[in-house]
Design a protein around this motif. Structure first.
Motif, PDB file in Angstrom:
ATOM      1  N   GLY A 157      42.332  29.406  34.147  1.00 60.62           N
ATOM      2  CA  GLY A 157      42.240  30.044  32.842  1.00 60.62           C
ATOM      3  C   GLY A 157      40.830  29.997  32.278  1.00 60.62           C
ATOM      4  O   GLY A 157      40.351  30.967  31.676  1.00 60.62           O
ATOM      5  N   TYR A 158      40.156  28.867  32.469  1.00 68.75           N
ATOM      6  CA  TYR A 158      38.764  28.751  32.023  1.00 68.75           C
ATOM      7  C   TYR A 158      37.905  29.844  32.676  1.00 68.75           C
ATOM      8  O   TYR A 158      37.077  30.474  32.021  1.00 68.75           O
ATOM      9  N   ALA A 159      38.079  30.014  33.982  1.00 71.24           N
ATOM     10  CA  ALA A 159      37.272  30.991  34.710  1.00 71.24           C
ATOM     11  C   ALA A 159      37.525  32.407  34.208  1.00 71.24           C
ATOM     12  O   ALA A 159      36.596  33.211  34.064  1.00 71.24           O
ATOM     13  N   TRP A 160      38.778  32.733  33.927  1.00 64.56           N
ATOM     14  CA  TRP A 160      39.083  34.070  33.408  1.00 64.56           C
ATOM     15  C   TRP A 160      38.480  34.282  32.018  1.00 64.56           C
ATOM     16  O   TRP A 160      38.054  35.386  31.674  1.00 64.56           O
ATOM     17  N   LEU A 161      38.443  33.234  31.202  1.00 63.45           N
ATOM     18  CA  LEU A 161      37.822  33.369  29.886  1.00 63.45           C
ATOM     19  C   LEU A 161      36.346  33.680  30.018  1.00 63.45           C
ATOM     20  O   LEU A 161      35.800  34.538  29.310  1.00 63.45           O
ATOM     21  N   LEU A 162      35.679  33.022  30.958  1.00 67.52           N
ATOM     22  CA  LEU A 162      34.266  33.313  31.191  1.00 67.52           C
ATOM     23  C   LEU A 162      34.073  34.754  31.660  1.00 67.52           C
ATOM     24  O   LEU A 162      33.125  35.439  31.264  1.00 67.52           O
ATOM     25  N   LYS A 163      34.974  35.220  32.510  1.00 69.00           N
ATOM     26  CA  LYS A 163      34.889  36.604  32.995  1.00 69.00           C
ATOM     27  C   LYS A 163      35.122  37.597  31.854  1.00 69.00           C
ATOM     28  O   LYS A 163      34.454  38.641  31.778  1.00 69.00           O
ATOM     29  N   LEU A 164      36.053  37.296  30.970  1.00 68.45           N
ATOM     30  CA  LEU A 164      36.289  38.146  29.805  1.00 68.45           C
ATOM     31  C   LEU A 164      35.048  38.201  28.927  1.00 68.45           C
ATOM     32  O   LEU A 164      34.618  39.286  28.495  1.00 68.45           O
ATOM     33  N   HIS A 165      34.451  37.062  28.641  1.00 66.13           N
ATOM     34  CA  HIS A 165      33.255  37.012  27.818  1.00 66.13           C
ATOM     35  C   HIS A 165      32.126  37.840  28.440  1.00 66.13           C
ATOM     36  O   HIS A 165      31.430  38.596  27.750  1.00 66.13           O
ATOM     37  N   ALA A 166      31.966  37.720  29.753  1.00 61.81           N
ATOM     38  CA  ALA A 166      30.916  38.462  30.445  1.00 61.81           C
ATOM     39  C   ALA A 166      31.171  39.965  30.380  1.00 61.81           C
ATOM     40  O   ALA A 166      30.244  40.761  30.196  1.00 61.81           O
ATOM     41  N   MET A 215      38.914  30.475  44.327  1.00 58.00           N
ATOM     42  CA  MET A 215      39.146  31.629  43.469  1.00 58.00           C
ATOM     43  C   MET A 215      38.524  31.419  42.093  1.00 58.00           C
ATOM     44  O   MET A 215      37.912  32.338  41.522  1.00 58.00           O
ATOM     45  N   SER A 216      38.664  30.233  41.534  1.00 60.17           N
ATOM     46  CA  SER A 216      38.064  29.983  40.217  1.00 60.17           C
ATOM     47  C   SER A 216      36.555  30.132  40.298  1.00 60.17           C
ATOM     48  O   SER A 216      35.919  30.678  39.384  1.00 60.17           O
ATOM     49  N   MET A 217      35.946  29.677  41.405  1.00 58.84           N
ATOM     50  CA  MET A 217      34.498  29.800  41.561  1.00 58.84           C
ATOM     51  C   MET A 217      34.066  31.255  41.700  1.00 58.84           C
ATOM     52  O   MET A 217      33.006  31.649  41.192  1.00 58.84           O
ATOM     53  N   VAL A 218      34.875  32.084  42.374  1.00 56.44           N
ATOM     54  CA  VAL A 218      34.579  33.509  42.480  1.00 56.44           C
ATOM     55  C   VAL A 218      34.552  34.142  41.088  1.00 56.44           C
ATOM     56  O   VAL A 218      33.629  34.902  40.738  1.00 56.44           O
ATOM     57  N   LEU A 219      35.541  33.839  40.264  1.00 51.26           N
ATOM     58  CA  LEU A 219      35.599  34.391  38.917  1.00 51.26           C
ATOM     59  C   LEU A 219      34.416  33.908  38.077  1.00 51.26           C
ATOM     60  O   LEU A 219      33.833  34.676  37.301  1.00 51.26           O
ATOM     61  N   VAL A 220      34.066  32.643  38.223  1.00 56.14           N
ATOM     62  CA  VAL A 220      32.926  32.093  37.485  1.00 56.14           C
ATOM     63  C   VAL A 220      31.636  32.790  37.897  1.00 56.14           C
ATOM     64  O   VAL A 220      30.810  33.156  37.053  1.00 56.14           O
ATOM     65  N   VAL A 236      28.465  25.242  40.770  1.00 58.62           N
ATOM     66  CA  VAL A 236      29.293  26.018  41.688  1.00 58.62           C
ATOM     67  C   VAL A 236      28.682  26.007  43.084  1.00 58.62           C
ATOM     68  O   VAL A 236      29.379  25.748  44.085  1.00 58.62           O
ATOM     69  N   VAL A 237      27.381  26.251  43.187  1.00 57.45           N
ATOM     70  CA  VAL A 237      26.729  26.333  44.499  1.00 57.45           C
ATOM     71  C   VAL A 237      26.777  24.996  45.230  1.00 57.45           C
ATOM     72  O   VAL A 237      27.155  24.934  46.410  1.00 57.45           O
ATOM     73  N   PRO A 264      44.479  31.548  50.433  1.00 61.83           N
ATOM     74  CA  PRO A 264      43.486  30.462  50.455  1.00 61.83           C
ATOM     75  C   PRO A 264      42.338  30.724  51.426  1.00 61.83           C
ATOM     76  O   PRO A 264      41.179  30.471  51.097  1.00 61.83           O
ATOM     77  N   CYS A 265      42.633  31.249  52.605  1.00 66.77           N
ATOM     78  CA  CYS A 265      41.584  31.492  53.598  1.00 66.77           C
ATOM     79  C   CYS A 265      40.638  32.595  53.140  1.00 66.77           C
ATOM     80  O   CYS A 265      39.406  32.457  53.225  1.00 66.77           O
ATOM     81  N   LEU A 266      41.177  33.701  52.648  1.00 70.29           N
ATOM     82  CA  LEU A 266      40.330  34.800  52.225  1.00 70.29           C
ATOM     83  C   LEU A 266      39.561  34.461  50.945  1.00 70.29           C
ATOM     84  O   LEU A 266      38.406  34.884  50.782  1.00 70.29           O
ATOM     85  N   ALA A 267      40.172  33.696  50.044  1.00 71.69           N
ATOM     86  CA  ALA A 267      39.466  33.295  48.823  1.00 71.69           C
ATOM     87  C   ALA A 267      38.246  32.454  49.164  1.00 71.69           C
ATOM     88  O   ALA A 267      37.163  32.632  48.580  1.00 71.69           O
ATOM     89  N   GLU A 268      38.400  31.546  50.104  1.00 73.21           N
ATOM     90  CA  GLU A 268      37.262  30.720  50.514  1.00 73.21           C
ATOM     91  C   GLU A 268      36.187  31.562  51.192  1.00 73.21           C
ATOM     92  O   GLU A 268      34.989  31.389  50.929  1.00 73.21           O
ATOM     93  N   ALA A 269      36.598  32.479  52.056  1.00 71.53           N
ATOM     94  CA  ALA A 269      35.621  33.345  52.723  1.00 71.53           C
ATOM     95  C   ALA A 269      34.907  34.235  51.709  1.00 71.53           C
ATOM     96  O   ALA A 269      33.693  34.472  51.811  1.00 71.53           O
ATOM     97  N   GLN A 270      35.639  34.727  50.721  1.00 68.59           N
ATOM     98  CA  GLN A 270      35.031  35.546  49.671  1.00 68.59           C
ATOM     99  C   GLN A 270      33.988  34.735  48.911  1.00 68.59           C
ATOM    100  O   GLN A 270      32.881  35.226  48.632  1.00 68.59           O
TER     101      GLN A 270
END
Length: 415
Positions: A157-166, A215-220, A236-237, A264-270
């Protein structure tokens, strides 16, 4: 026995040589043959009509209060029986769409569609809802709640809030500037909390649901591309490298686990497609995922058949499996885009993304309110990404299906 520097250097050199010898190669001829066997589909045309169709979904739920929860008391007051505060719509922003994170990503969806389609018939209504929900007092109430909410909605949820703000911050609209300023205190609070969260995470969550770390890191990272934050990006890095860079042989054959909405596998690769240098990512990907034409990868090659799930009590899980198709397509599209231009995997990943998306689009109306309160968000997340991807092989386009999904039904917590 102590090991001298020369001996240690030799051990490291030999270890690196062994690791290099174990690197997988990509067989272009096998990939081409496999690609020819796949059905030909293309990303659907995503224009004003399709955007209007999807815009109706968040509007149908954004004002519908969430049910009394068993866990965190975000919205409800508890006495002899749960009741809504009289002023909940003035002291909370994300109280609709079944659960908090879904309210946030549904709000993001309204912003994204309003930005992308200035002539959208529902645009004015969406902007009214944004103004009502993202008022200064509403966000102040959110911030006050989260100061003592512990791990509620962290990290997803935190990550989505950051994405909304952006998303709001990059909207050239006078009202959007006000809403961005309103959300900023909550965005700053979450950003600080996420740095601490990632730095103290002992192991990554590889679940196919909300706690998934990648996934949360991708959104962030999506958010940070528009609103830079050096401390959060560094967190994150360094933690993506700490948690994922040595991973290989992801068990794709085990997916999906239960009723997951993420791979999980594709999220990590992404995620690692954004973290690793461009010249290192192709080999990391070859070592991490099984060959795309292999039997182990086929469970990700098409959307999950949910036609046998007809019990309404199971519709939350059904909606997850429909949404999984969009998540896979979203991840595959980004992974393909991170590969060098002549990489043989690009065309195949684009084909597989389109095949998954076709299944997701077909299933959009099939989970009632437990799907409509969030599925549109993931459809837009993918369609927006695909719109900027290279052309795919030609094939029949997929239309968005009709839907009747405005009536809430009981069920497990969903997206």
């Amino acid at each position: 026995m102590a090991v001298g520097w020369k001996s240690l250097s030799l051990v490291i050199t030999l270890g690196s040589a062994v690791a290099a010898a174990q690197h997988r190669s990509v067989d272009a001829s096998k990939l081409a043959a496999y690609g020819k066997s796949l059905p030909k589909v293309t990303v659907p045309t995503f224009g004003l009509e399709q955007a209007t169709y999807l815009a109706a979904w968040p509007l149908s739920c954004v004002d519908h209060p969430q049910a009394a929860p068993e866990g965190a008391q975000y919205l409800w007051l508890y006495g002899e029986r749960p009741k809504l505060p009289v002023d909940y719509d003035k002291t909370r922003a994300f109280y609709g769409c079944y659960d908090w994170h879904s309210a946030v990503n549904s709000t993001w969806m309204m912003v994204a569609l309003s930005k992308d389609y200035p002539d959208l018939p529902l645009r004015r209504l969406m902007q009214e809802k944004l103004t009502e929900h993202l008022g200064e007092k509403n966000i102040a109430g959110e911030l006050e709640f989260f100061k003592t909410a512990k791990n509620f909605e962290k990290p997803y949820g935190y990550a989505w809030l950051l994405k909304l703000h952006a998303e709001l911050s990059t909207w050239n609209d006078p009202e959007a500037a006000k809403l961005t300023a309103n959300i900023k205190p909550l965005q700053e609070f979450f950003s600080t909390k996420l740095v601490d969260y990632y730095d103290h995470l002992p192991v990554a969550s590889r679940a196919g649901v909300h706690p998934n770390t990648a996934m949360s890191m991708v959104l962030v990272l999506d958010a940070l591309s528009a609103v830079p934050n050096d401390a959060l990006k560094a967190a994150v890095v360094r933690n993506a490298n700490r948690l994922f860079v040595t991973d290989r042989d992801c068990p794709t054959a085990f997916e999906p686990g239960g009723t997951e909405f993420l791979s999980p596998c594709l999220a990590e690769a992404q995620l690692m497609s954004r973290i690793l240098p461009r010249e290192q990512f192709p080999q990391w990907l070859a070592d991490f995922l099984p060959p795309l034409e292999s039997p182990q990868f086929q469970t990700l090659a098409k959307s999950v058949d949910v036609s046998r799930i007809t019990d309404k009590e199971e519709f939350a899980g059904k909606s997850h499996l429909i949404g999984l198709a969009f998540d896979r397509a979203y991840a595959m599209t980004e992974i393909a885009d991170a590969l060098p231009a002549k990489d043989a995997r690009i065309t195949l990943l684009q084909q597989l993304a389109a095949i998954n998306a076709a299944g997701g689009l077909k299933g959009l109306p099939d989970a009632g309110y437990l799907g409509s309160h969030w599925l549109g968000t993931y459809a837009v997340l993918y369609l927006r990404t695909a719109r900027h991807a290279p052309p795919q092989p030609s094939g029949p386009a997929n239309a968005l299906p009709p839907v009747d999904s405005t009536k809430p039904v009981n069920g497990d917590r969903s997206r």
